[in-house]
Structures are given as structure tokens and as C-alpha cells.
Design a protein around this motif. Sequence first.
Motif, PDB file in Angstrom:
ATOM      1  N   ARG A 118       0.829  -1.210   0.000  1.00 12.06           N
ATOM      2  CA  ARG A 118       0.000   0.000   0.000  1.00 12.06           C
ATOM      3  C   ARG A 118       0.860   1.255   0.000  1.00 12.06           C
ATOM      4  O   ARG A 118       0.555   2.243  -0.686  1.00 12.06           O
ATOM      5  N   GLN A 119       1.964   1.201   0.741  1.00 14.85           N
ATOM      6  CA  GLN A 119       2.851   2.364   0.806  1.00 14.85           C
ATOM      7  C   GLN A 119       3.530   2.615  -0.547  1.00 14.85           C
ATOM      8  O   GLN A 119       3.610   3.759  -1.013  1.00 14.85           O
ATOM      9  N   LEU A 120       3.983   1.556  -1.204  1.00 15.74           N
ATOM     10  CA  LEU A 120       4.618   1.707  -2.521  1.00 15.74           C
ATOM     11  C   LEU A 120       3.610   2.160  -3.569  1.00 15.74           C
ATOM     12  O   LEU A 120       3.945   2.958  -4.454  1.00 15.74           O
ATOM     13  N   ASP A 121       2.380   1.648  -3.483  1.00 15.47           N
ATOM     14  CA  ASP A 121       1.322   2.113  -4.389  1.00 15.47           C
ATOM     15  C   ASP A 121       1.118   3.620  -4.228  1.00 15.47           C
ATOM     16  O   ASP A 121       1.000   4.366  -5.212  1.00 15.47           O
ATOM     17  N   LYS A 122       1.067   4.055  -2.990  1.00 19.90           N
ATOM     18  CA  LYS A 122       0.837   5.468  -2.686  1.00 19.90           C
ATOM     19  C   LYS A 122       2.000   6.330  -3.181  1.00 19.90           C
ATOM     20  O   LYS A 122       1.791   7.372  -3.817  1.00 19.90           O
ATOM     21  N   LEU A 123       3.220   5.894  -2.921  1.00 19.70           N
ATOM     22  CA  LEU A 123       4.390   6.661  -3.337  1.00 19.70           C
ATOM     23  C   LEU A 123       4.485   6.762  -4.855  1.00 19.70           C
ATOM     24  O   LEU A 123       4.782   7.838  -5.403  1.00 19.70           O
ATOM     25  N   SER A 124       4.227   5.654  -5.550  1.00 19.94           N
ATOM     26  CA  SER A 124       4.324   5.678  -7.015  1.00 19.94           C
ATOM     27  C   SER A 124       3.219   6.522  -7.637  1.00 19.94           C
ATOM     28  O   SER A 124       3.393   7.106  -8.705  1.00 19.94           O
ATOM     29  N   SER A 125       2.080   6.613  -6.933  1.00 23.88           N
ATOM     30  CA  SER A 125       0.989   7.453  -7.424  1.00 23.88           C
ATOM     31  C   SER A 125       1.300   8.938  -7.211  1.00 23.88           C
ATOM     32  O   SER A 125       1.072   9.758  -8.107  1.00 23.88           O
ATOM     33  N   LEU A 126       1.834   9.269  -6.038  1.00 22.32           N
ATOM     34  CA  LEU A 126       2.129  10.667  -5.724  1.00 22.32           C
ATOM     35  C   LEU A 126       3.385  11.172  -6.426  1.00 22.32           C
ATOM     36  O   LEU A 126       3.443  12.326  -6.865  1.00 22.32           O
ATOM     37  N   TYR A 127       4.391  10.302  -6.527  1.00 20.60           N
ATOM     38  CA  TYR A 127       5.693  10.705  -7.081  1.00 20.60           C
ATOM     39  C   TYR A 127       6.145   9.660  -8.106  1.00 20.60           C
ATOM     40  O   TYR A 127       6.958   8.783  -7.788  1.00 20.60           O
ATOM     41  N   PRO A 128       5.620   9.732  -9.318  1.00 19.49           N
ATOM     42  CA  PRO A 128       5.873   8.682 -10.324  1.00 19.49           C
ATOM     43  C   PRO A 128       7.349   8.434 -10.622  1.00 19.49           C
ATOM     44  O   PRO A 128       7.729   7.313 -10.961  1.00 19.49           O
ATOM     45  N   GLY A 129       8.186   9.450 -10.505  1.00 20.42           N
ATOM     46  CA  GLY A 129       9.601   9.266 -10.828  1.00 20.42           C
ATOM     47  C   GLY A 129      10.467   8.848  -9.663  1.00 20.42           C
ATOM     48  O   GLY A 129      11.689   8.640  -9.814  1.00 20.42           O
ATOM     49  N   LEU A 130       9.877   8.681  -8.483  1.00 17.41           N
ATOM     50  CA  LEU A 130      10.652   8.372  -7.274  1.00 17.41           C
ATOM     51  C   LEU A 130      11.205   6.953  -7.327  1.00 17.41           C
ATOM     52  O   LEU A 130      10.483   6.006  -7.611  1.00 17.41           O
ATOM     53  N   LYS A 131      12.488   6.819  -7.034  1.00 22.81           N
ATOM     54  CA  LYS A 131      13.125   5.508  -6.971  1.00 22.81           C
ATOM     55  C   LYS A 131      13.301   5.126  -5.498  1.00 22.81           C
ATOM     56  O   LYS A 131      13.904   5.869  -4.723  1.00 22.81           O
ATOM     57  N   VAL A 132      12.770   3.959  -5.129  1.00 20.57           N
ATOM     58  CA  VAL A 132      12.830   3.483  -3.750  1.00 20.57           C
ATOM     59  C   VAL A 132      13.859   2.365  -3.645  1.00 20.57           C
ATOM     60  O   VAL A 132      13.839   1.413  -4.440  1.00 20.57           O
ATOM     61  N   ILE A 133      14.751   2.493  -2.676  1.00 20.74           N
ATOM     62  CA  ILE A 133      15.780   1.479  -2.448  1.00 20.74           C
ATOM     63  C   ILE A 133      15.687   1.004  -1.011  1.00 20.74           C
ATOM     64  O   ILE A 133      15.759   1.802  -0.066  1.00 20.74           O
ATOM     65  N   PHE A 134      15.503  -0.294  -0.820  1.00 14.99           N
ATOM     66  CA  PHE A 134      15.433  -0.878   0.517  1.00 14.99           C
ATOM     67  C   PHE A 134      16.817  -1.326   0.983  1.00 14.99           C
ATOM     68  O   PHE A 134      17.647  -1.774   0.172  1.00 14.99           O
ATOM     69  N   THR A 135      17.060  -1.208   2.270  1.00 12.05           N
ATOM     70  CA  THR A 135      18.229  -1.834   2.893  1.00 12.05           C
ATOM     71  C   THR A 135      17.768  -2.425   4.224  1.00 12.05           C
ATOM     72  O   THR A 135      16.753  -2.019   4.782  1.00 12.05           O
ATOM     73  N   ILE A 136      18.520  -3.394   4.710  1.00 12.29           N
ATOM     74  CA  ILE A 136      18.285  -3.956   6.038  1.00 12.29           C
ATOM     75  C   ILE A 136      19.516  -3.658   6.882  1.00 12.29           C
ATOM     76  O   ILE A 136      20.645  -3.966   6.477  1.00 12.29           O
ATOM     77  N   SER A 137      19.295  -3.026   8.015  1.00 13.02           N
ATOM     78  CA  SER A 137      20.406  -2.572   8.838  1.00 13.02           C
ATOM     79  C   SER A 137      21.256  -3.744   9.336  1.00 13.02           C
ATOM     80  O   SER A 137      20.711  -4.747   9.812  1.00 13.02           O
ATOM     81  N   PRO A 138      22.574  -3.611   9.259  1.00 17.34           N
ATOM     82  CA  PRO A 138      23.446  -4.662   9.789  1.00 17.34           C
ATOM     83  C   PRO A 138      23.595  -4.605  11.303  1.00 17.34           C
ATOM     84  O   PRO A 138      24.237  -5.474  11.899  1.00 17.34           O
ATOM     85  N   VAL A 139      23.009  -3.603  11.937  1.00 12.31           N
ATOM     86  CA  VAL A 139      23.123  -3.466  13.390  1.00 12.31           C
ATOM     87  C   VAL A 139      22.247  -4.514  14.073  1.00 12.31           C
ATOM     88  O   VAL A 139      21.050  -4.621  13.793  1.00 12.31           O
ATOM     89  N   ARG A 140      22.841  -5.288  14.972  1.00 10.65           N
ATOM     90  CA  ARG A 140      22.091  -6.318  15.685  1.00 10.65           C
ATOM     91  C   ARG A 140      21.245  -5.699  16.801  1.00 10.65           C
ATOM     92  O   ARG A 140      21.689  -4.797  17.489  1.00 10.65           O
TER      93      ARG A 140
END
Length: 328
Positions: free
Chosen positions: A167-189
Motif C-alpha cells: 500500500r505504501q509503494l502504491d501510494k508513493l508511485s501514485s504521488l511521485y511517479p519518478g521516485l526511486k525506492v531502495i530498501f536496505t536492512i540494517s546490519p546493526v544487531r
Amino acid sequence: MNLRTTLNLVPSPFRIKYSDKVMMIGSCFASSIGTQMKRGKMSVMVNPAGTVYNPVSVANTLDSITDGRIFTREDLHFHNGLWLSFYHNSDFSSEEPDKTLDRINSNLIEASAFLKRTGYLFITFGTARIFRWQHSGLIVSNCHKIPSDEFSHELLSANEIVDLWIRQLDKLSSLYPGLKVIFTISPVRHLKDGAHGNQVSKSVLFLAVESLLSHSSKPSYFPAYEILMDDLRDYRFYDDDMVHPSATALNYIWDLFSGIYIDGDAIKIWKEAEKITNARNHILRTDSKVKKQEFAGKMLKHISDIENRMPSVDFSEEKDYFLALLNK
């Protein structure tokens, strides 16, 4: 003989330039990379609601920005003499509710304007575990040292994260069509959950992100976790707490990150700009007025050289400092 398990990192098809705006939201790892970008005077905004760790809190932060939310006194909680927000870091708290609200709302207004012009949004998840305030059922971003018996501690499922973030990605792509989203997972335990509990939490995040990468908006993934755990698996790459990456590890990850995502010309400017910000923070160990003025003049010339090539880079703070040093 190969004594390391290096990762095969593929350069991104899109590269960040100095004309691009970047937003980083998530755990303290997001703050670390964002700080590196700021050192080179790149246009980056980091955690406008403060550091947030779980996927729900990251989504709540984005919703506050994209919905143009205005916080009121009803959104605050009073504890230990401070007015605080469960959506925000304790840095926003104050003894006066109006000050807390002013800090929160001014940041949200700035973040909303910034995100509209942002080309790259980096999302860093730190844990799949959440704290829920039992008085209202709210999933909080920060417990603000309120007694732990006022919260329930829960583990999100991968499906819950995926449903929320589709739902969040749907919303972001609708509001900001050119936005590039990059996920990371923190290495901090997150060792408060125990070593096994931390691994379970990270595994949930990996499963969720893997599903989200198939979203139609085509988000991508930067393997920060894998770099530290597989490539740099040695205690010398950890800070004194044996949990957070050391400065050496962060610099190594930054080199890989910038090589993947930042334009080659931008990297050259970043290196020049970083020298100026480092010089601004350098403690001059001389009483010689002439040497101080020579140093200031040299730095002002460097700033002028970069500004001639890249007028959008903001060196106003550094210029004020070196001009004051020059005129002492």
C-alpha cells in the motif's frame, strides 16, 4: 588464495547527481549513510521524525509527510515533565507542548516540500519487532523511557509487512511517479531480543523485502547487512559495543554504496566538498594570524572553485566560518 567472501555488486542503472535530492528514512544505518552524503554537501534529508527502526514506524513517518499531517496537543503525551510524540524521536520533546509541536510540524512541512522534489528514497528496516502502547494500541516509534509494562512487544510477520508496504509503494508511485525506492536492512544487531531473536527478526525483514522487490514500481535493494556480515565478518569492523559498525566498516560500505549509486562526476565533487567540511571542523593548532588567514583563504578559493562548477552546492556555513577566520 581468496580469504574473503566478497559480494558481486552490480552498479545501479541510475546514478545520483548533485542536482538530485535524496531522502533517507529508517534505522541509525540510514543516518550513517546520510551523514556521509552531507559531508560532501549533497542534498539529503535524513529521518525527519528521528531514527525509526521497524517497518510500521517507517510507514507512519512517510504517511505523516505525504498526508501533510499537522500534529496537535491531542497527539502528544506528557511524561516525566516532557511533552512527547510516540511518532518521533526524543529530540523533539520539550517541557512546553507548543515547542514540541513547532519542532514536529516545521520538520514535517520541510520534509513534505523536500519529498516532492526527491528522486531517491532509501528505506532501512532495523527490526521486525514492534512496541505497542497498551493504552491505545498504537505502534510507537519510540518508547521515551516510559515503563516497559505499558507496552506489549510483538513480532511482525512477513505478510503483515508486505501488505503494509505494498500500500505504501502504491501510494508513493501514485504521488511521485519518478521516485526511486531502495530498501536496505540494517546490519546493526538488536541483541536486546537475544542473538536468536535478532536473527528471527532480520529473517522476517528479508522475506518481506524480497516480496516487495516484485512491486510494479520496481524498488531495488542495497545489501548493507550482507556486506558487514559476510564480507567484513571480523570484530575489528565493529564499534566498542560490538553491535554497530566501526568507522572503518562504515567507510567501506560507503565506498561500495557510492560506487553503485552515485554518479562518477558527483563522487569527484563529493571528495572535494568533504575536504572543505573536514577543514571547517578542523582544530587549528597555531596562534599565528598569518597561517590562519592563509588557511582560510585557501579554503575560500576551494569553495569558489566548486561553486563555479556546481552553483547548487550550499557552502554558506563554511564560507561564514572561513571569512570570519580571514578577518580576525
